[in-house]
Structure formats: structure tokens, C-alpha cells
Design a protein around this motif. Structure first.
Motif, PDB file in Angstrom:
ATOM      1  N   MET A 182       2.512 -15.034   1.488  1.00 45.40           N
ATOM      2  CA  MET A 182       2.567 -13.827   1.002  1.00 45.40           C
ATOM      3  C   MET A 182       1.508 -13.501   0.017  1.00 45.40           C
ATOM      4  SD  MET A 182       5.932 -12.727  -1.507  1.00 45.40           S
ATOM      5  CE  MET A 182       5.204 -13.450  -3.064  1.00 45.40           C
ATOM      6  N   PRO A 183       1.127 -12.154   0.045  1.00 50.13           N
ATOM      7  CA  PRO A 183       0.048 -11.817  -0.689  1.00 50.13           C
ATOM      8  C   PRO A 183       0.309 -11.627  -2.200  1.00 50.13           C
ATOM      9  CG  PRO A 183       1.070  -9.935   0.243  1.00 50.13           C
ATOM     10  CD  PRO A 183       1.535 -11.172   0.919  1.00 50.13           C
ATOM     11  N   LEU A 184      -0.946 -12.181  -2.946  1.00 47.87           N
ATOM     12  CA  LEU A 184      -1.032 -12.388  -4.270  1.00 47.87           C
ATOM     13  C   LEU A 184      -0.847 -10.894  -4.899  1.00 47.87           C
ATOM     14  CD1 LEU A 184      -3.694 -14.748  -5.008  1.00 47.87           C
ATOM     15  CD2 LEU A 184      -1.204 -15.120  -4.869  1.00 47.87           C
ATOM     16  N   ASP A 185      -0.029 -10.635  -6.241  1.00 44.08           N
ATOM     17  CA  ASP A 185       0.098  -9.422  -6.864  1.00 44.08           C
ATOM     18  C   ASP A 185       0.566  -8.415  -6.229  1.00 44.08           C
ATOM     19  OD1 ASP A 185      -1.229 -11.115  -9.081  1.00 44.08           O
ATOM     20  OD2 ASP A 185      -3.181 -10.513  -8.009  1.00 44.08           O
ATOM     21  N   VAL A 186       1.644  -8.369  -5.379  1.00 48.91           N
ATOM     22  CA  VAL A 186       2.288  -7.225  -4.635  1.00 48.91           C
ATOM     23  C   VAL A 186       3.691  -7.371  -4.965  1.00 48.91           C
ATOM     24  CG1 VAL A 186       0.596  -7.177  -2.957  1.00 48.91           C
ATOM     25  CG2 VAL A 186       2.758  -8.475  -2.540  1.00 48.91           C
ATOM     26  N   GLY A 187       4.287  -6.160  -5.167  1.00 48.75           N
ATOM     27  CA  GLY A 187       5.929  -6.081  -5.559  1.00 48.75           C
ATOM     28  C   GLY A 187       6.648  -5.485  -4.288  1.00 48.75           C
ATOM     29  N   ASP A 188       7.537  -4.813  -4.548  1.00 47.40           N
ATOM     30  CA  ASP A 188       8.188  -4.296  -3.394  1.00 47.40           C
ATOM     31  C   ASP A 188       7.701  -2.775  -2.998  1.00 47.40           C
ATOM     32  OD1 ASP A 188      10.128  -6.271  -3.045  1.00 47.40           O
ATOM     33  OD2 ASP A 188      11.295  -5.768  -5.156  1.00 47.40           O
ATOM     34  N   PHE A 189       6.953  -2.455  -3.512  1.00 47.24           N
ATOM     35  CA  PHE A 189       6.314  -0.955  -3.451  1.00 47.24           C
ATOM     36  C   PHE A 189       5.561  -1.085  -2.187  1.00 47.24           C
ATOM     37  CE2 PHE A 189       3.046   2.524  -4.394  1.00 47.24           C
ATOM     38  CZ  PHE A 189       3.669   3.274  -3.808  1.00 47.24           C
ATOM     39  N   ARG A 190       5.908  -0.665  -0.909  1.00 42.91           N
ATOM     40  CA  ARG A 190       5.399  -0.741   0.260  1.00 42.91           C
ATOM     41  C   ARG A 190       5.940   0.523   1.420  1.00 42.91           C
ATOM     42  NH1 ARG A 190       5.416  -6.243   1.541  1.00 42.91           N
ATOM     43  NH2 ARG A 190       5.921  -6.435  -0.604  1.00 42.91           N
ATOM     44  N   LEU A 191       5.337   0.594   2.432  1.00 49.73           N
ATOM     45  CA  LEU A 191       5.470   1.288   3.647  1.00 49.73           C
ATOM     46  C   LEU A 191       5.979   0.574   4.554  1.00 49.73           C
ATOM     47  CD1 LEU A 191       4.473   4.592   4.854  1.00 49.73           C
ATOM     48  CD2 LEU A 191       4.387   2.596   6.416  1.00 49.73           C
ATOM     49  N   MET A 192       6.889   0.762   5.683  1.00 51.82           N
ATOM     50  CA  MET A 192       7.426  -0.065   6.777  1.00 51.82           C
ATOM     51  C   MET A 192       7.548   0.666   7.963  1.00 51.82           C
ATOM     52  SD  MET A 192       9.669  -3.027   4.971  1.00 51.82           S
ATOM     53  CE  MET A 192      10.606  -1.906   3.923  1.00 51.82           C
TER      54      MET A 192
END
Length: 322
Positions: free
Chosen positions: A152-162
Motif C-alpha cells: 500500500m502506498p505511503l501517505d494516502v487516504g481514501d481520496f482517489r478515482l477508480m
């Protein structure tokens, strides 16, 4: 591109103070874009007027939707439910407090058009958060990376596009206590990131106090790592061996108090045993949740949907048919 539909999922819990500003900001953003948009709010059992404010906006805008839980089921399940109600060619997940700026979405869409199926926001700066929260968040991501079986990438939350096909696979997972950002990594697909500056909340208080952050961390680690279970075996050996050698040394040197040695060894051993039992209990609790096979969440009502999307809408019917 103009015919593409982008869904934005926004979990909401007691956001009365700032939800109108969020709605206005997103509507203003949408007006300037080429793509079509739908806003899918998921009210996670709010006790304030959040749902009423969203319903008022629904009466004025046909691209706003609302899914209301029967009670508070948690942020991660609110995201999960929102995904099941979307129809977009791509789905963006973001918080409802504008800490995730809408201005980043076009960058995500650009990466999506380049062929990436998942584009996550990587936080380069976090405003409005205490030093303690920033430190604990940093430690969690790095500890998780060491323990987990996924990268899992570091310093990412749930803000994303899928992309839709990634969302389709994600909603097929039926974990009772989902750790969504870990699940998104687990399903694979072509992923990349865009960097952004996480802003301070526009109003209200954080819905992730320390207790919930700890629970989220436990859910994440126990979902994607078996290493804590292996630590239990080590903990069961270390105190015993340490106690034997320490006791032997003290007896051989003749400089000891039998009572103090006994109490020290006992407390050390009991502490590690309790920690080990706690780790085992976390895993057994997850197994129990899955065995119970209860619905992960209950939707009391929906507003703004012109047709019943495939997904949780059909849950009761599917259960009856089975």
C-alpha cells in the motif's frame, strides 16, 4: 469525454456545519467541467441536520443523491455503500469536509484517460492537524507497509478515482470491517498517484478521534497481515527464556531478592500474554463477524435516485431468493 459520467462518493457524519459549503463548492466545480457528474452522499447515521440539508439540495439538483443508513455503521462502510450506488464510468471517493480539494479531480481524470484504472491522492502536506496526529498517521502507514502482504502506498487516504471495472471488483468483497484503501491496493489494476495539499476542515470537528484511528489501524493490519500472529509465538518464548536466564544469573551471583525477581518475571510474562491474547482476539473477532453473516450495513432510505442501481438495493431480494 462529455458523455462520461463521474460519480463522487461522500460519506457524511454530523457535518451540518459545513455540508452546505461542500455542496456549493462541488456544484460550482461541476459547472466548469466537461464531464457529467453525480454526487452520492452517504449519511452514516448523523444526529444533526446533515441529511435535511442534503435533501433540500436534492430538491433543486437532480444530480445529487442521498443514501441514509439506519444508524452509524462507520466511515469505511459508508464508502462501501456509496460505491454500490454509483453509476459512473469512474468513481471518486472524497471526504465531505473539503479537506480533499475538488481541484485535484481533473488531474485524476487526466491520469485515468492515460490508462490508469486507479488514481489515488498522495498527501504532501496536511493542514489543520496536530503534530501528534501527523506523527501517528506517519507511523501507521510505515508500520502497515512493514507488516502487510500488500504494498500500500505511503501517505494516502481514501481520496482517489477508480475506474468502473475496479469498483465492480471492489464491491464484490464482503468484509464486515473493510479497510478500503487496503482493499483498493489488493485488487490490483494499473495504479498511480497525484500529489495534493490536504486542506484544513472548513467547519466542524474531525470524525476520526484517536479511538477511531486506532480501530482503523487494527482493522487494516488484521485484514492484510498475519505477522502479528507470528509475534504471538515469539512472545510466548521470549519471556520464558528471559525469565529463566535472568533468574539463573541472579541466583548464581547471589545478589537478588526472591520476591522482587518473582514479581518482575510474573508481571513481564503476564503483560506479554495479555498482548498476545489481544492480538488473537482481534483476529478471532473478525472471523466471528464473517461467520455471523449479518448485513454489513442497513439503508433506511434513499433520495434522488431515478432508478434502482444494481448493488445493495437488491440485497434483501437476493437474500430471499437464496
Amino acid at each position: 469525454m462529455k458523455n462520461q459520467l463521474i460519480s463522487i462518493v461522500l460519506p457524511v457524519f454530523n457535518e451540518e456545519a459545513g455540508i452546505q459549503a461542500t455542496i456549493d463548492t462541488l456544484l460550482n466545480y461541476i459547472e466548469q467541467q466537461e464531464e457529467r457528474y453525480e454526487l452520492v452522499f452517504v449519511d452514516d447515521g448523523s444526529k444533526d441536520k446533515s441529511a435535511a440539508i442534503i435533501n433540500h439540495a436534492i430538491s433543486q439538483h437532480d444530480n445529487i443523491k442521498l443514501v441514509e443508513f439506519s444508524r452509524n455503521f462507520g466511515h469505511q462502510l459508508a464508502i462501501t455503500a456509496g460505491l454500490e450506488y454509483t453509476k459512473g464510468d469512474a468513481v471518486v471517493v472524497m471526504d465531505a469536509d473539503l479537506q480533499d480539494p475538488p481541484e485535484v479531480i481533473p488531474q485524476m481524470i487526466e491520469k485515468w484517460h492515460e490508462g490508469y484504472e486507479i488514481v489515488y491522492g498522495k498527501r504532501m502536506q496536511r493542514d489543520g492537524e496536530t503534530i501528534f496526529k501527523k506523527f501517528t498517521a506517519k507511523m501507521f502507514y510505515r508500520t502497515f507497509k512493514k507488516l502487510a502482504t500488500i504494498d500500500m502506498p505511503l501517505d494516502v487516504g481514501d481520496f482517489r478515482l477508480m475506474d468502473r471495472k475496479a469498483v465492480h471488483q471492489l464491491v464484490k468483497l464482503h468484509e464486515q470491517d473493510p479497510f478500503v484503501r487496503g482493499q483498493v491496493t489488493w485488487i490490483g489494476f494499473k495504479q498511480t498517484s497525484v500529489q495534493y495539499h490536504r486542506q484544513e476542515r472548513i467547519a466542524g470537528e474531525t470524525k476520526y478521534p484517536l479511538s477511531k484511528m486506532i480501530q482503523l489501524a487494527l482493522d487494516g493490519i488484521t485484514s492484510f497481515s498475519m505477522k502479528p500472529l507470528r509475534f504471538v509465538n515469539i512472545f510466548s518464548i521470549v519471556p520464558f527464556v528471559s525469565g529463566v536466564f535472568s533468574l539463573g544469573y541472579l541466583i548464581a551471583s547471589g545478589n537478588y531478592s526472591l520476591a522482587s525477581v518473582g514479581v518482575t518475571v510474573l508481571l513481564f510474562t503476564l503483560g506479554l500474554l495479555m498482548l498476545s491474547i489481544g492480538i488473537l482476539g482481534s483476529y478471532l473477532g473478525r472471523v466471528l463477524d464473517q461467520v455471523n453473516n449479518r448485513p454489513r450495513f442497513i439503508v433506511s432510505k434513499t433520495e434522488g435516485f431515478q432508478e434502482r442501481n444494481k448493488g445493495i438495493h437488491d440485497f434483501s431480494a437476493r437474500q430471499m431468493n437464496n
